[in-house]
Design a protein around this motif. Structure first.
Motif, PDB file in Angstrom:
ATOM      1  N   MET A 260       0.830  -1.205   0.000  1.00 20.78           N
ATOM      2  CA  MET A 260       0.000   0.000   0.000  1.00 20.78           C
ATOM      3  C   MET A 260       0.868   1.260   0.000  1.00 20.78           C
ATOM      4  O   MET A 260       1.667   1.471   0.917  1.00 20.78           O
ATOM      5  CB  MET A 260      -0.908   0.018   1.232  1.00 20.78           C
ATOM      6  CG  MET A 260      -1.690  -1.264   1.469  1.00 20.78           C
ATOM      7  SD  MET A 260      -2.735  -1.732   0.097  1.00 20.78           S
ATOM      8  CE  MET A 260      -4.192  -0.780   0.432  1.00 20.78           C
TER       9      MET A 260
ATOM     10  N   ALA B 157       0.194   4.691   0.725  1.00 16.53           N
ATOM     11  CA  ALA B 157      -0.903   5.509   1.267  1.00 16.53           C
ATOM     12  C   ALA B 157      -0.457   6.967   1.385  1.00 16.53           C
ATOM     13  O   ALA B 157      -0.598   7.733   0.441  1.00 16.53           O
ATOM     14  CB  ALA B 157      -1.363   4.921   2.597  1.00 16.53           C
TER      15      ALA B 157
ATOM     16  N   GLY C  44      -6.411   7.448   7.203  1.00 17.45           N
ATOM     17  CA  GLY C  44      -5.203   7.052   6.476  1.00 17.45           C
ATOM     18  C   GLY C  44      -5.375   5.802   5.628  1.00 17.45           C
ATOM     19  O   GLY C  44      -4.399   5.255   5.116  1.00 17.45           O
ATOM     20  N   TYR C  45      -6.627   5.342   5.462  1.00 14.44           N
ATOM     21  CA  TYR C  45      -6.874   4.183   4.592  1.00 14.44           C
ATOM     22  C   TYR C  45      -7.080   4.650   3.152  1.00 14.44           C
ATOM     23  O   TYR C  45      -7.691   5.695   2.899  1.00 14.44           O
ATOM     24  CB  TYR C  45      -8.125   3.419   5.031  1.00 14.44           C
ATOM     25  CG  TYR C  45      -7.867   2.517   6.211  1.00 14.44           C
ATOM     26  CD1 TYR C  45      -7.284   1.274   6.035  1.00 14.44           C
ATOM     27  CD2 TYR C  45      -8.200   2.921   7.498  1.00 14.44           C
ATOM     28  CE1 TYR C  45      -7.024   0.453   7.118  1.00 14.44           C
ATOM     29  CE2 TYR C  45      -7.940   2.108   8.597  1.00 14.44           C
ATOM     30  CZ  TYR C  45      -7.353   0.877   8.392  1.00 14.44           C
ATOM     31  OH  TYR C  45      -7.080   0.067   9.456  1.00 14.44           O
ATOM     32  N   ILE C  46      -6.592   3.828   2.238  1.00 17.88           N
ATOM     33  CA  ILE C  46      -6.827   4.104   0.824  1.00 17.88           C
ATOM     34  C   ILE C  46      -8.269   3.724   0.496  1.00 17.88           C
ATOM     35  O   ILE C  46      -8.759   2.671   0.914  1.00 17.88           O
ATOM     36  CB  ILE C  46      -5.836   3.325  -0.062  1.00 17.88           C
ATOM     37  CG1 ILE C  46      -4.393   3.726   0.270  1.00 17.88           C
ATOM     38  CG2 ILE C  46      -6.139   3.553  -1.536  1.00 17.88           C
ATOM     39  CD1 ILE C  46      -3.322   2.967  -0.505  1.00 17.88           C
TER      40      ILE C  46
ATOM     41  N   GLY D 149      -8.393  -2.335   2.635  1.00 15.88           N
ATOM     42  CA  GLY D 149      -8.284  -2.439   4.091  1.00 15.88           C
ATOM     43  C   GLY D 149      -6.836  -2.432   4.525  1.00 15.88           C
ATOM     44  O   GLY D 149      -5.960  -1.952   3.799  1.00 15.88           O
ATOM     45  N   ASP D 150      -6.575  -2.960   5.709  1.00 15.49           N
ATOM     46  CA  ASP D 150      -5.208  -3.023   6.229  1.00 15.49           C
ATOM     47  C   ASP D 150      -4.525  -4.269   5.670  1.00 15.49           C
ATOM     48  O   ASP D 150      -4.885  -5.399   6.029  1.00 15.49           O
ATOM     49  CB  ASP D 150      -5.229  -3.060   7.767  1.00 15.49           C
ATOM     50  CG  ASP D 150      -3.820  -2.967   8.342  1.00 15.49           C
ATOM     51  OD1 ASP D 150      -2.973  -3.824   7.998  1.00 15.49           O
ATOM     52  OD2 ASP D 150      -3.554  -2.045   9.112  1.00 15.49           O
ATOM     53  N   ALA D 151      -3.570  -4.049   4.795  1.00 17.90           N
ATOM     54  CA  ALA D 151      -2.942  -5.179   4.091  1.00 17.90           C
ATOM     55  C   ALA D 151      -2.263  -6.132   5.069  1.00 17.90           C
ATOM     56  O   ALA D 151      -2.358  -7.361   4.927  1.00 17.90           O
ATOM     57  CB  ALA D 151      -1.955  -4.672   3.058  1.00 17.90           C
ATOM     58  N   GLY D 152      -1.579  -5.566   6.091  1.00 19.17           N
ATOM     59  CA  GLY D 152      -0.879  -6.430   7.071  1.00 19.17           C
ATOM     60  C   GLY D 152      -1.870  -7.290   7.837  1.00 19.17           C
ATOM     61  O   GLY D 152      -1.675  -8.499   7.993  1.00 19.17           O
TER      62      GLY D 152
END
Ligand code: URA
Length: 209
Positions: free
Chosen positions: A133, A135, A192-194, A199-202
């Motif tokens: 990501m 971001a 801060g999310y795209i 979502g949160d890739a990690g």
């Protein structure tokens, strides 16, 4: 946008659309990131230098081609970058793998480096810096600065989803580093999310929350 490439390959686009879906399990997510990482590596390595090599086929002697120079280094930004390493390594099995670990300072919200592990001759190699990501661009920019401090001059940044804000910040800070992304999304939200993103890739890779 100069120095910014969206890799439009149909297989990448198809797999990315599945990856984005919220119902996709961590297992499927990891498999898809792996596959897309491999396909991205194929595109990103298009301009790798070749040299002549003399070989014998069962039929005749010929002058063939092989990759020239030192093997590239794949450098994931921890933690989500790890998800793309195996796929890229499948195409480049001799590539070295380095690591840059960062966390986000809760007060300043800025990325802080806590781990750097790179081959000693990294400055002589092509480095593929990877993070799914892009971001705000903060981690990617710090990653490039970390590499440049160690004398690296040949860097490509590879991600899956980029936000226009991150691309802009990255291009101002690192105009000499090309970005390869599978998609350019709409914007960053106030967390801060795209958006629409994935979502949160990690968290999605490792099944955490
Ligand atoms: N990091 C992520 O994993 N997802 C985003 O949308 C933004 C940053």
């Amino acid at each position: 946008m100069s120095n910014f490439t969206v890799v439009e390959h149909p297989l990448i686009q198809h797999k990315l659309s599945i990856l984005r879906r919220k119902e996709v399990s961590s297992k499927e997510f990891r498999e898809l990131v792996d596959e897309i990482g491999m396909l991205m590596a194929y595109e990103v390595c298009r301009d790798m230098p070749l040299e002549d090599v003399e070989i014998d086929t069962p039929v005749a002697h010929m002058t063939a081609k092989r990759l020239a120079g030192k093997k590239p280094v794949i450098v994931p930004i921890l933690r989500a970058g790890i998800g793309m390493v195996d796929g890229m390594n499948k195409l480049m099995p001799a590539a070295r793998v380095g690591f840059i670990g960062m966390y986000r300072d809760e007060k300043t919200l800025q990325p802080v480096e806590y781990l750097v592990k790179l081959p000693t001759d990294v400055d002589e190699r092509q480095v593929l810096l990877v993070d799914p990501m892009l971001a705000t661009g903060g981690s990617a920019i710090l990653g490039v600065e970390t590499l440049k401090k160690r004398g690296v001059t040949n860097i490509k940044f590879v991600c899956l989803v980029a936000a226009p804000e991150g691309v802009k910040a990255f291009q101002v800070a690192c105009p000499d580093v090309p970005i390869f992304a599978a998609a350019l999304d709409d914007h960053l939200n106030d967390k801060g999310y795209i958006v629409p993103g994935l979502g949160d890739a990690g968290d999605r890779l490792f099944g955490t929350k």
